[in-house]
Scaffold this motif. Structure first.
Motif, PDB file in Angstrom:
ATOM      1  N   PHE A  98      45.753  27.090  33.668  1.00  0.00           N
ATOM      2  CA  PHE A  98      45.941  25.707  33.632  1.00  0.00           C
ATOM      3  C   PHE A  98      46.856  25.413  34.910  1.00  0.00           C
ATOM      4  CE2 PHE A  98      49.419  28.712  31.539  1.00  0.00           C
ATOM      5  CZ  PHE A  98      50.499  27.868  31.865  1.00  0.00           C
ATOM      6  N   ASN A  99      47.449  24.411  35.179  1.00  0.00           N
ATOM      7  CA  ASN A  99      47.558  23.334  36.141  1.00  0.00           C
ATOM      8  C   ASN A  99      49.400  22.684  34.628  1.00  0.00           C
ATOM      9  OD1 ASN A  99      46.836  24.310  38.538  1.00  0.00           O
ATOM     10  ND2 ASN A  99      45.045  22.416  38.258  1.00  0.00           N
ATOM     11  N   MET A 100      50.081  22.240  35.830  1.00  0.00           N
ATOM     12  CA  MET A 100      51.224  22.010  35.302  1.00  0.00           C
ATOM     13  C   MET A 100      51.469  20.674  36.071  1.00  0.00           C
ATOM     14  SD  MET A 100      53.099  23.955  33.393  1.00  0.00           S
ATOM     15  CE  MET A 100      54.086  23.026  32.794  1.00  0.00           C
ATOM     16  N   LEU A 101      50.853  19.397  35.364  1.00  0.00           N
ATOM     17  CA  LEU A 101      50.771  18.262  35.802  1.00  0.00           C
ATOM     18  C   LEU A 101      51.913  17.344  36.303  1.00  0.00           C
ATOM     19  CD1 LEU A 101      47.325  16.730  34.606  1.00  0.00           C
ATOM     20  CD2 LEU A 101      48.055  18.851  35.979  1.00  0.00           C
ATOM     21  N   TYR A 102      52.295  16.734  36.201  1.00  0.00           N
ATOM     22  CA  TYR A 102      53.643  16.374  37.255  1.00  0.00           C
ATOM     23  C   TYR A 102      54.097  14.573  37.505  1.00  0.00           C
ATOM     24  CZ  TYR A 102      58.583  15.516  38.930  1.00  0.00           C
ATOM     25  OH  TYR A 102      59.541  14.928  39.773  1.00  0.00           O
ATOM     26  N   LEU A 103      54.564  14.367  36.368  1.00  0.00           N
ATOM     27  CA  LEU A 103      54.050  12.683  36.107  1.00  0.00           C
ATOM     28  C   LEU A 103      55.953  12.533  36.679  1.00  0.00           C
ATOM     29  CD1 LEU A 103      51.920  10.667  35.875  1.00  0.00           C
ATOM     30  CD2 LEU A 103      51.348  13.177  34.768  1.00  0.00           C
ATOM     31  N   PRO A 104      56.050  11.456  37.848  1.00  0.00           N
ATOM     32  CA  PRO A 104      57.578  11.684  38.179  1.00  0.00           C
ATOM     33  C   PRO A 104      58.436  11.086  37.154  1.00  0.00           C
ATOM     34  CG  PRO A 104      56.384  11.699  40.355  1.00  0.00           C
ATOM     35  CD  PRO A 104      55.919  11.947  39.318  1.00  0.00           C
ATOM     36  N   GLY A 105      59.976  11.279  36.663  1.00  0.00           N
ATOM     37  CA  GLY A 105      60.088  10.347  36.166  1.00  0.00           C
ATOM     38  C   GLY A 105      60.072  10.093  34.637  1.00  0.00           C
ATOM     39  N   VAL A 106      58.681  10.974  33.875  1.00  0.00           N
ATOM     40  CA  VAL A 106      58.065  11.049  33.024  1.00  0.00           C
ATOM     41  C   VAL A 106      58.716  12.517  32.158  1.00  0.00           C
ATOM     42  CG1 VAL A 106      56.381  10.819  31.324  1.00  0.00           C
ATOM     43  CG2 VAL A 106      57.204   9.335  33.352  1.00  0.00           C
ATOM     44  N   GLY A 107      57.709  13.946  32.843  1.00  0.00           N
ATOM     45  CA  GLY A 107      58.053  14.996  32.307  1.00  0.00           C
ATOM     46  C   GLY A 107      56.751  15.377  33.398  1.00  0.00           C
ATOM     47  N   GLU A 108      56.349  16.589  32.357  1.00  0.00           N
ATOM     48  CA  GLU A 108      54.998  18.054  32.955  1.00  0.00           C
ATOM     49  C   GLU A 108      54.622  18.573  32.036  1.00  0.00           C
ATOM     50  OE1 GLU A 108      56.080  20.625  36.722  1.00  0.00           O
ATOM     51  OE2 GLU A 108      56.893  21.307  34.890  1.00  0.00           O
ATOM     52  N   ALA A 109      53.519  18.588  31.370  1.00  0.00           N
ATOM     53  CA  ALA A 109      52.830  19.211  30.418  1.00  0.00           C
ATOM     54  C   ALA A 109      51.598  19.775  31.184  1.00  0.00           C
ATOM     55  CB  ALA A 109      51.838  17.430  30.281  1.00  0.00           C
ATOM     56  N   ALA A 110      51.697  20.669  30.478  1.00  0.00           N
ATOM     57  CA  ALA A 110      50.410  21.807  30.766  1.00  0.00           C
ATOM     58  C   ALA A 110      49.048  21.639  30.007  1.00  0.00           C
ATOM     59  CB  ALA A 110      50.658  23.473  30.420  1.00  0.00           C
ATOM     60  N   ILE A 111      48.091  21.582  31.304  1.00  0.00           N
ATOM     61  CA  ILE A 111      46.986  21.158  31.157  1.00  0.00           C
ATOM     62  C   ILE A 111      45.555  22.409  31.773  1.00  0.00           C
ATOM     63  CG2 ILE A 111      45.145  19.188  30.791  1.00  0.00           C
ATOM     64  CD1 ILE A 111      47.432  17.975  29.660  1.00  0.00           C
ATOM     65  N   SER A 112      44.979  23.029  30.714  1.00  0.00           N
ATOM     66  CA  SER A 112      43.768  23.662  31.380  1.00  0.00           C
ATOM     67  C   SER A 112      42.613  23.068  32.190  1.00  0.00           C
ATOM     68  CB  SER A 112      43.049  24.381  29.968  1.00  0.00           C
ATOM     69  OG  SER A 112      44.339  24.844  29.555  1.00  0.00           O
ATOM     70  N   LEU A 113      42.429  23.606  33.717  1.00  0.00           N
ATOM     71  CA  LEU A 113      41.541  23.229  34.214  1.00  0.00           C
ATOM     72  C   LEU A 113      40.281  23.066  33.894  1.00  0.00           C
ATOM     73  CD1 LEU A 113      43.018  25.271  37.033  1.00  0.00           C
ATOM     74  CD2 LEU A 113      42.302  22.943  37.799  1.00  0.00           C
ATOM     75  N   SER A 114      39.443  22.370  33.838  1.00  0.00           N
ATOM     76  CA  SER A 114      37.744  21.890  33.044  1.00  0.00           C
ATOM     77  C   SER A 114      37.470  22.174  33.539  1.00  0.00           C
ATOM     78  CB  SER A 114      37.746  21.184  31.677  1.00  0.00           C
ATOM     79  OG  SER A 114      37.748  19.582  32.715  1.00  0.00           O
TER      80      SER A 114
END
Lengths: 286, 162
Positions: free
Chosen positions: A54-70
């Protein structure tokens, strides 16, 4: 697993790299696949991931979410993440559109055991969005058919409207996979199977259970009963792998959000061998 | 007198695979293999029916009628499954309508003869009812899993610890 051993481009796992959205595919209600391009050419060239990570997707000012690579694009230079609208990060991501930029760090986590699958029959069992983390493993097997035995894909969704990646099932079948799909609830016009996924395991052809590898991803209860069906069919516990994605926050085993007994799912998982986590699966609220 | 391959088929189906030889022989004597084309109705909700089935191949959809919604598909029956146990466990009418989705091969057993067999040889009856209970238990668990609606979108109820 140390991220560096999986080809993370960064020596520093906290460092996020800029990515740009190059495509968005609406999959099912509330679920979209984002195609992402790492904007730094050298980072993109060095980036490698294994199925299940998985990767951590980082939205500045919002936060991060762990999302698997599909998956990744056929040219290999674009990464795909299939995301369900769930919280602040995924809603912000949905608001960006093609051309939008944000940050990504990874890949992290343990991959599906592709080496163990080699030379054996493989059964990929997925429920709901659980098909997304399994898709890279499915693609890897179908891209090297001589290296693996028979691939069977068993997939369950809530309703026919919630079937993920429905457009690729014909290709999977064309490439030799057995694909059996079921829904929990039928809708008018549905001609397919109705019932839960473990029933498909009970009924499937399983000529050599001791040499069959099960890769399972879905809600905990679904995985529990799927494992039970596989064990009843004679599949050894050490050939069953489950994806325990949950609550991953830092991705490097520091914050403790994803601690599961003695394991940190973000670095010791999310893919775990069933016999190693079996005692913990029985602990309520763990 | 059993058909020559009924015994073999019964040995291959989980329901009857582990039955003692005596029970298997007695069961085969009242069983018959049937081939049914797709689209055929085996029994209808609300009507009595005389047979119970063990599926060899193919698939069958079970539907229930809901006023205002019409026929609702509730379950697909596949190879190895037991179908239509109402006449064996009670003398009531069928609770769903069963229709073949494709060409289907099944073992048909007369419910009356099966009950008579269980009455006349309690040991055989014990084994058969044990298998019936196991099949019902599996179906119950599957129904519970459907009820849980596991793929529904949920949000965590526990706040973050940090």
């Amino acid at each position: 697993m140390n991220p560096a051993s999986c080809g993370t481009p960064a020596a520093n796992p906290w460092l996020a790299f800029p990515v740009q959205i190059t495509g968005i595919t609406d999959e099912t209600p509330g679920v979209s696949t984002y195609e992402l391009q790492l904007t730094d050419a050298e980072v993109a060239r060095n980036y490698r991931f294994q199925p299940g990570q998985f990767n951590m997707l980082y939205l500045p000012g919002v936060g991060e979410a762990a999302i698997s690579l599909s998956g990744q694009s056929e040219s290999g230079d674009r990464l795909r993440h299939t995301v369900r609208l769930a919280g602040n990060v995924t809603h912000s991501l949905a608001g960006l559109g093609v051309g939008g930029r944000f940050g990504l760090r990874g890949p992290f986590g343990t991959p599906w055991p592709m080496e163990e699958c080699r030379g054996r029959d493989v059964v990929a069992v997925a429920g709901g969005l659980g098909l997304a983390p399994l898709r890279p493993a499915i693609d890897a097997i179908l891209n090297a058919p001589d290296e693996y035995g028979q691939l069977t894909i068993l997939y369950g969704a809530r309703t026919p409207e919630h079937l993920l990646f429905e457009q690729v099932y014909p290709d999977w079948r064309q490439n030799g996979a057995v694909v059996n799909v079921t829904v929990d609830r039928s809708l008018p016009g549905w001609q397919g199977h109705v019932g839960v996924v473990p029933l498909l395991v009970d009924r499937m052809q399983l000529p050599d259970p001791e040499n069959t590898v099960f890769l399972i991803c879905g809600p905990d209860v679904m995985m529990k009963y799927t494992v039970s069906s596989a064990l009843n069919r004679g599949v050894p516990a050490e050939r069953i792998w489950i994806n325990m994605e949950r609550n991953m926050n830092c991705a490097v085993g520091l914050c403790g959000h994803c601690q599961y007994g003695p394991e940190f799912i973000c670095k010791d998982g999310p893919v775990l061998r069933y016999d190693r986590v079996q005692p913990m699966l029985r602990v309520e609220d763990l | 007198m059993a058909q020559p391959d009924v015994m073999q088929r019964l040995r291959e189906i989980p329901f009857s695979a582990r039955l003692p030889e005596k029970a298997l022989t007695d069961l085969a004597a009242i069983a018959e293999i049937r081939s049914v084309p797709g689209g055929a109705r085996l029994f209808r909700e609300g009507e009595p029916h005389c047979c119970i089935y063990l599926l060899i191949s193919g698939s069958i959809v079970l539907e229930m009628h809901v006023p205002g919604r019409g026929k609702v598909q509730i379950l697909t029956i596949g190879p190895g499954d037991v179908l239509g146990w109402s006449p064996v466990v009670s003398d009531t009418v069928m609770t769903a309508t069963a229709t073949t989705l494709e060409d289907t091969e099944l073992i048909e057993i007369q419910a009356g003869a099966l009950l008579q067999l269980c009455e006349s040889d309690r040991e055989v009856g014990y084994f058969l009812m044990q298998q019936m209970a196991a099949a019902l238990s599996r179906r119950l668990v599957a129904t519970r899993l459907q009820l849980l609606d596991l793929f529904a979108e949920t949000t965590p109820q526990q706040p973050s610890p940090l």
